[in-house]
Design an enzyme around this catalytic site. Structure first.
Site, short mmCIF file in Angstrom:
data_model
loop_
_atom_site.label_atom_id
_atom_site.label_comp_id
_atom_site.label_asym_id
_atom_site.label_seq_id
_atom_site.Cartn_x
_atom_site.Cartn_y
_atom_site.Cartn_z
N CYS A 27 0.67 -1.00 0.13
CA CYS A 27 -0.07 -0.04 0.00
C CYS A 27 0.89 1.24 -0.05
O CYS A 27 2.06 1.20 0.35
CB CYS A 27 -0.85 0.06 1.27
SG CYS A 27 -1.99 1.55 1.43
N ASP A 28 0.30 2.28 -0.43
CA ASP A 28 1.15 3.64 -0.53
C ASP A 28 1.34 4.12 0.92
O ASP A 28 2.44 4.99 0.99
CB ASP A 28 0.24 4.66 -1.48
CG ASP A 28 1.18 5.79 -1.83
OD1 ASP A 28 2.33 5.69 -1.92
OD2 ASP A 28 0.57 6.85 -1.81
#
Length: 379
Positions: A280-281
């Protein structure tokens, strides 16, 4: 393309987190190994082709979407994106179409960019924090100078070339008290799509507190309520506000499209400039790296046991307090990165924004219920 259903959106970062701005709330600034990369560094042609080929092979739908992020992805230059489009065309299966989205601060958009984005049917997410006095508080260059005029010039170019765009507005403690001023500003600019992103930064790991710049939960809830009232009165059917759209999906018994409100997450990973794949970012760190596209295919990493466990843990870690909540289906605990406070009875893992979300979602419930009733044909 893969035969089994697989839903995903990759945030691919052609220049890593390299950026021409120095926004005060950027969550990459505290990561010096990632934040600025090597000056001028960009994803190689080899990795670009590997990524595009693997993305198409992993896709299961006829419309294949590429999402270019940063940092500031336009720093990769127009030639990079021209190559990307050419590679996409070379690998695109018959009967499929490709769409590209790019998230930008808008300051580097020129007429040449406008022509390219229009011709290649790119969709643009434009970061804007409202009127100049709010935008320039945080969206600055390294020397502290504001970027409002450059971003506005970029917007005008997008309009001139009929490039579809969406405003993404970070809501912090600086602008949360001016909901209607901000909303009307976007409306006057011709907004058709608006996303409000609440700024939440934990003040030290494990502190259970947010930084002073972070939006206060109830302030954010009231911010959304004020805008909802005006939207219903004047703009329903004309402007799409992402969180309102997500709330209304429950009226139609549709699954959320936004990852933070889904029961499980994990469908929006990151591919960095060097081909590294992260879950995930918000979790671009060694603990959440799955591998590299040079060693494992994108499909293998999307389906990896660790990636799936990461997504499933969102629901598994939900406090009992949330599971009993009357608006659970609207929120689902929001983003795990924001779950750093305790419930009223002392259970850990409550979302920092809970109070504000409960206020907003309960406020909009009658509206959502009325939409559901009309949709069912009761009237």
């Amino acid at each position: 393309m893969a035969s089994e259903s697989r839903e995903f959106q990759v945030f691919v970062k052609p220049v890593g987190a390299r950026c021409n701005l120095h926004c005060s709330y950027c969550y990459y600034l505290e990561k010096p190994g990632i934040a600025r990369s090597v000056p001028g560094a960009c994803m190689s042609d080899e990795i670009l082709e590997q990524y595009i080929r693997q993305h198409i092979e992993a896709s299961t739908e006829p419309e294949i979407f590429f999402s270019w992020h940063g940092g500031e992805p336009t720093l990769a230059g127009l030639n990079f994106f021209r190559k990307a489009v050419t590679i996409q065309e070379a690998y695109m299966p018959k009967g499929s179409t490709v769409r590209n989205g790019i998230q930008t601060n808008g300051t580097l958009i020129t007429d040449e960019w406008g022509r390219f984005l229009s011709r290649e049917n790119f969709y643009v997410g434009l970061s804007f924090d409202g009127p100049e006095r709010y935008h320039n508080l945080n969206r600055t260059r390294a020397d502290g100078s504001g970027t409002f005029e450059e971003a506005l010039r970029g917007l005008e170019i997008l309009k001139e070339y009929n490039v579809p765009y969406e405003f993404l507005c970070v809501v912090s403690n600086d602008n949360v008290h001016a909901p209607l001023e901000i909303y009307r500003f976007f409306r006057e600019l011709g907004a058709q799509y608006i996303t409000f992103l609440p700024l939440v930064v934990e003040d030290g790991r494990g502190s259970g507190r947010a930084t002073p710049q972070s939006v206060r939960p109830m302030d954010f809830g009231r911010f959304l309520v004020s805008i909802l009232d005006e939207w219903i009165e004047k703009d329903i059917g004309r402007i799409k506000v992402q969180i309102f759209e997500e709330a209304l999906r429950t009226a139609f018994r549709q699954e959320h499209t936004l990852c933070i409100f889904r029961v499980e997450c994990g469908g929006v990973p990151v591919v960095e400039m060097n081909g590294d794949f992260y879950m995930c970012d918000h979790y671009v760190n060694a603990d959440h790296r799955i591998g590299n596209i040079a060693d494992l295919s994108l499909a293998e990493m999307l389906d990896h046991q660790r990636q799936k466990a990461f997504g499933e843990d969102k629901f598994r870690s939900l406090p009992y307090y949330c599971r009993e909540c009357e608006v659970l289906d609207m929120c689902n605990g929001e983003c795990p990165k924001n779950r750093f406070i305790k419930t009223p009875d002392g259970e850990p893992g409550l979302n920092y924004l809970c109070e504000g979300y409960k206020h907003f979602f309960n406020y909009c419930l009658p509206f959502v219920d009325e939409v559901a009733r009309l949709w069912k044909g009761d009237r």
